[in-house]
Design an enzyme around this catalytic site. Structure first.
Site, PDB file in Angstrom:
ATOM      1  CE1 TYR A   4     150.033  -6.102  66.955  1.00 45.60           C
ATOM      2  CE2 TYR A   4     151.797  -7.486  67.828  1.00 45.60           C
ATOM      3  CZ  TYR A   4     150.457  -7.111  67.800  1.00 45.60           C
ATOM      4  OH  TYR A   4     149.559  -7.755  68.605  1.00 45.60           O
TER       5      TYR A   4
ATOM      6  CD  GLU B 275     152.872  -7.987  96.184  1.00 48.56           C
ATOM      7  OE1 GLU B 275     151.678  -7.659  96.135  1.00 48.56           O
ATOM      8  OE2 GLU B 275     153.259  -9.156  95.983  1.00 48.56           O
TER       9      GLU B 275
ATOM     10  CE  LYS C 114     144.750  -2.056  99.313  1.00 48.14           C
ATOM     11  NZ  LYS C 114     143.770  -1.339  98.466  1.00 48.14           N
TER      12      LYS C 114
ATOM     13  NE  ARG D 248     137.914  -9.188  97.444  1.00 45.04           N
ATOM     14  CZ  ARG D 248     137.115  -8.368  98.130  1.00 45.04           C
ATOM     15  NH1 ARG D 248     136.552  -7.346  97.533  1.00 45.04           N
ATOM     16  NH2 ARG D 248     136.899  -8.565  99.416  1.00 45.04           N
TER      17      ARG D 248
HETATM   18  N1  LIG Z   1     145.739  -3.842  95.135  1.00 47.99           N
HETATM   19  C1  LIG Z   1     146.881  -4.542  95.172  1.00 47.99           C
HETATM   20  O1  LIG Z   1     147.882  -4.129  94.585  1.00 47.99           O
HETATM   21  C2  LIG Z   1     146.934  -5.855  95.904  1.00 47.99           C
HETATM   22  C3  LIG Z   1     148.159  -6.546  96.040  1.00 47.99           C
HETATM   23  N2  LIG Z   1     149.332  -6.054  95.564  1.00 47.99           N
HETATM   24  N3  LIG Z   1     148.177  -7.741  96.671  1.00 47.99           N
HETATM   25  C4  LIG Z   1     147.020  -8.279  97.155  1.00 47.99           C
HETATM   26  O2  LIG Z   1     147.095  -9.489  97.755  1.00 47.99           O
HETATM   27  C5  LIG Z   1     145.871 -10.204  98.022  1.00 47.99           C
HETATM   28  C6  LIG Z   1     146.234 -11.653  98.210  1.00 47.99           C
HETATM   29  C7  LIG Z   1     145.441 -12.161  99.355  1.00 47.99           C
HETATM   30  C8  LIG Z   1     144.936 -10.984 100.118  1.00 47.99           C
HETATM   31  C9  LIG Z   1     145.213  -9.739  99.312  1.00 47.99           C
HETATM   32  N4  LIG Z   1     145.818  -7.655  97.072  1.00 47.99           N
HETATM   33  C10 LIG Z   1     145.763  -6.439  96.462  1.00 47.99           C
HETATM   34  O3  LIG Z   1     144.558  -5.819  96.387  1.00 47.99           O
HETATM   35  C11 LIG Z   1     143.481  -6.334  97.188  1.00 47.99           C
HETATM   36  C12 LIG Z   1     142.682  -7.381  96.470  1.00 47.99           C
HETATM   37  C13 LIG Z   1     141.276  -7.289  97.035  1.00 47.99           C
HETATM   38  C14 LIG Z   1     141.183  -6.003  97.798  1.00 47.99           C
HETATM   39  C15 LIG Z   1     142.482  -5.261  97.514  1.00 47.99           C
HETATM   40  O4  LIG Z   1     142.309  -4.464  96.369  1.00 47.99           O
END
Ligand SMILES: NC(=O)c1c(N)nc(OC2CCCC2)nc1O[C@@H]1CCC[C@@H]1O
Length: 322
Positions: A34, A109, A111, A132
């Protein structure tokens, strides 16, 4: 002319090798091979400055040290998540959803305990990464996010594509960083989330590049405009585009299936190579998500189950021992 053709060939090859190593975790060549290809590309690009491309594999790190971060308004709000803390609250969430969507199916999923990030691709090329922020206004951290090797600089999708996910610091990177800081008598980071946030806010991307960040992507903005009808399909499309999607997820038809998955993950979360602070339960069907809508800041179609707060000692032990 041959050398210019070889430059494009090497760029495509190095992207493929990077994908195999950082996303599939299944490299097809040795690190030495690589590096040889990378050195050949660097040499050819120096000979042919007219071929400069900011998305070349050679351009991930370096560039100017920034004075600050540009503010960027998100095209679509980056939502946060409501929380549930126990089975009863999860049942209540499901009942609220089922009142509108009796045949609801969920995707559950992990978090990831990192920081939410938006990636913008235009005509198949990575152009911008935005934090964000407050959900409406974030900061342009493109130069730092480019240093994360699992994030593709080119994707096979025309037009404007926005994907969102979580940038995080793996436990191993966190341990290494804090032991380096301890050796240098610097203040330690309290947890991988703070360390990731601090790394993404570095004005010098060569510092961020050394922090060993990674990311999982979980949201395809405007998925329905791309003919996608469910969240699961959106995740599969992200994978098809070579974005790194967490495979540890489960489709669930009712609360008991959700709870079973929560208990299964809760029991093994200390073995995971990254920190999670709960699970995210999402309605799978995108039309149902639209019908359920959002409140001021959080979707009615998703919630986060938060693990009970742990004793500080076990958390520290977890990070030290794993
Ligand atoms: N932290 C995560 O793994 C996670 C996830 N697996 N999926 C989402 O879906 C969003 C989509 C719309 C609302 C929430 N958000 C996550 O984290 C949120 C984003 C903003 C605050 C949380 O960290």
């Amino acid at each position: 002319m041959e050398e210019v053709k070889r430059i494009e060939e090497l760029r495509t090859l190095l992207e493929k090798l990077s994908y195999e190593y950082y996303v599939l975790d299944h490299p097809s060549v040795s690190d030495q091979e690589y590096d040889r290809y990378m050195q050949e590309l660097i040499a050819l690009e120096q000979k042919h400055p007219e071929c400069y491309d900011a998305n070349s594999p050679t351009q991930r790190v370096g560039g100017a040290v920034l004075e600050g971060f540009e503010k960027v308004e998100h095209r679509r709000m980056m939502l946060s998540l409501g929380n549930v803390f126990n089975y009863e609250e999860l049942v209540a969430f499901d009942e609220r959803v089922r009142a509108l969507e009796p045949d609801v199916r969920y995707v559950v999923e992990l978090k990831i305990d990192g920081l939410a990030m938006s990636l913008i691709y235009r005509d198949g090329r990575f152009v911008q990464a935005v934090t964000r922020g407050d959900g409406t206004i974030g900061e342009d951290v493109t130069s730092n996010i480019k240093t994360i090797p699992s994030i593709p600089m080119r994707i096979d999708e025309p037009g404007e594509v926005e994907v969102r996910g979580e940038v995080y610091m793996p436990k191993a990177s966190f341990r290494r960083l804090n032991s380096e800081r301890e050796a240098n008598g610097e203040e330690l980071f309290a947890n991988p989330r703070n360390a990731a946030a601090g790394s993404v806010r570095q004005l010098d991307s060569t510092v961020c590049a050394k922090r060993g960040l990674d990311a999982f992507w979980y949201y395809f903005v405007n998925a329905q405009e791309h003919g996608i009808h469910s969240h699961e399909e959106a995740l599969e499309e992200l994978s098809r585009l070579h974005l790194r999607v967490n495979p540890l997820r489960r489709c669930c038809n009712n609360v008991d299936e959700i709870w079973a998955f929560i208990e299964e993950i809760s029991a093994r979360r200390h073995e995971l190579p990254y920190e999670i602070d709960g699970m995210v339960i999402k309605v799978d069907d995108l039309n149902a998500q639209t019908r359920l809508g959002t409140t001021v800041k959080v979707p009615r179609w998703a919630t986060a189950y938060k693990f009970p707060a742990e004793e500080v000692t076990t958390r520290l032990l977890d990070i030290v021992l794993t």
